[in-house]
Design a protein around this motif. Structure first.
Motif, PDB file in Angstrom:
ATOM      1  N   PRO A  49       0.831  -1.207   0.000  1.00 42.63           N
ATOM      2  CA  PRO A  49       0.000   0.000   0.000  1.00 42.63           C
ATOM      3  C   PRO A  49       0.873   1.268   0.000  1.00 42.63           C
ATOM      4  O   PRO A  49       1.982   1.270   0.543  1.00 42.63           O
ATOM      5  N   THR A  50       0.370   2.322  -0.599  1.00 45.43           N
ATOM      6  CA  THR A  50       1.139   3.554  -0.751  1.00 45.43           C
ATOM      7  C   THR A  50       1.641   4.099   0.583  1.00 45.43           C
ATOM      8  O   THR A  50       2.819   4.469   0.703  1.00 45.43           O
ATOM      9  N   ALA A  51       0.790   4.154   1.592  1.00 47.98           N
ATOM     10  CA  ALA A  51       1.211   4.693   2.893  1.00 47.98           C
ATOM     11  C   ALA A  51       2.338   3.854   3.495  1.00 47.98           C
ATOM     12  O   ALA A  51       3.301   4.394   4.044  1.00 47.98           O
ATOM     13  N   ALA A  52       2.239   2.546   3.372  1.00 47.45           N
ATOM     14  CA  ALA A  52       3.285   1.659   3.887  1.00 47.45           C
ATOM     15  C   ALA A  52       4.582   1.854   3.113  1.00 47.45           C
ATOM     16  O   ALA A  52       5.670   1.864   3.686  1.00 47.45           O
ATOM     17  N   ARG A  53       4.480   2.011   1.775  1.00 48.29           N
ATOM     18  CA  ARG A  53       5.679   2.227   0.951  1.00 48.29           C
ATOM     19  C   ARG A  53       6.385   3.514   1.341  1.00 48.29           C
ATOM     20  O   ARG A  53       7.598   3.544   1.519  1.00 48.29           O
ATOM     21  N   LEU A  54       5.616   4.585   1.499  1.00 49.17           N
ATOM     22  CA  LEU A  54       6.217   5.870   1.866  1.00 49.17           C
ATOM     23  C   LEU A  54       6.900   5.804   3.227  1.00 49.17           C
ATOM     24  O   LEU A  54       7.989   6.336   3.409  1.00 49.17           O
ATOM     25  N   ALA A  59      12.059   5.304   6.237  1.00 50.45           N
ATOM     26  CA  ALA A  59      12.919   4.584   7.184  1.00 50.45           C
ATOM     27  C   ALA A  59      14.229   4.175   6.510  1.00 50.45           C
ATOM     28  O   ALA A  59      15.307   4.291   7.103  1.00 50.45           O
ATOM     29  N   ALA A  60      14.149   3.711   5.269  1.00 52.79           N
ATOM     30  CA  ALA A  60      15.356   3.332   4.527  1.00 52.79           C
ATOM     31  C   ALA A  60      16.245   4.550   4.308  1.00 52.79           C
ATOM     32  O   ALA A  60      17.471   4.492   4.478  1.00 52.79           O
ATOM     33  N   GLY A  88      21.470   4.722  -1.948  1.00 52.12           N
ATOM     34  CA  GLY A  88      22.092   6.026  -1.760  1.00 52.12           C
ATOM     35  C   GLY A  88      21.106   7.108  -1.360  1.00 52.12           C
ATOM     36  O   GLY A  88      21.283   8.267  -1.691  1.00 52.12           O
ATOM     37  N   GLY A  89      20.064   6.734  -0.657  1.00 49.00           N
ATOM     38  CA  GLY A  89      19.078   7.692  -0.190  1.00 49.00           C
ATOM     39  C   GLY A  89      18.069   8.125  -1.236  1.00 49.00           C
ATOM     40  O   GLY A  89      17.291   9.045  -0.996  1.00 49.00           O
ATOM     41  N   LEU A  90      18.051   7.466  -2.390  1.00 49.15           N
ATOM     42  CA  LEU A  90      17.105   7.812  -3.454  1.00 49.15           C
ATOM     43  C   LEU A  90      16.267   6.599  -3.844  1.00 49.15           C
ATOM     44  O   LEU A  90      16.789   5.489  -3.951  1.00 49.15           O
ATOM     45  N   THR A  91      14.985   6.838  -4.084  1.00 51.88           N
ATOM     46  CA  THR A  91      14.117   5.778  -4.595  1.00 51.88           C
ATOM     47  C   THR A  91      14.374   5.624  -6.090  1.00 51.88           C
ATOM     48  O   THR A  91      15.041   6.462  -6.715  1.00 51.88           O
ATOM     49  N   ALA A  92      13.806   4.590  -6.674  1.00 52.32           N
ATOM     50  CA  ALA A  92      13.965   4.367  -8.115  1.00 52.32           C
ATOM     51  C   ALA A  92      13.418   5.556  -8.910  1.00 52.32           C
ATOM     52  O   ALA A  92      14.030   6.000  -9.883  1.00 52.32           O
TER      53      ALA A  92
END
Length: 120
Positions: A49-54, A59-60, A88-92
């Protein structure tokens, strides 16, 4: 009762001397802070789910923020390019934006003076 000696921080401090020794001692990822965390923090489970992904991505990114090899990790993910996960602190998606900016900048300069060590 004896007191135990103070514990060293589990997070290596990235100073110039350590950067030089890392080049000789082994690959950058051997010092990555994420090696101490579960991979699930950095890669999405299916149908998340979007909220869980964010929340997971934030956290990552907080682990990445204290990592002594953040820039090496980010460059690796940009040069591969890594299609999934937080690197490196960035999402895809954030990495795709950075790569798009780099391509536009290189096209505008005709490839002259392109510095791949720049993050954006």
């Amino acid at each position: 009762m004896q007191s135990s000696p103070p514990q060293e921080s589990p997070w290596p401090q990235a100073g110039p001397a350590q950067r030089r020794s890392r080049d000789v001692a082994g690959p950058w990822h051997s010092e990555a802070a994420c090696r101490r965390d579960e991979a699930g923090l950095f890669f999405a489970p299916s149908q998340e789910p979007t909220a869980a992904r964010l929340s997971r991505e934030q956290a990552a990114k907080s682990v990445c923020a204290r990592c002594p090899v953040l820039l090496e990790c980010r460059e690796h993910a940009l040069l591969q390019p890594e299609p999934y996960g937080v690197w490196g602190g960035l999402t895809a998606a954030e990495r795709r934006v950075v790569l798009s900016r780099r391509r536009r900048r290189e096209a505008a300069t005709g490839g002259r003076g392109a510095d791949i060590t720049r993050i954006a």
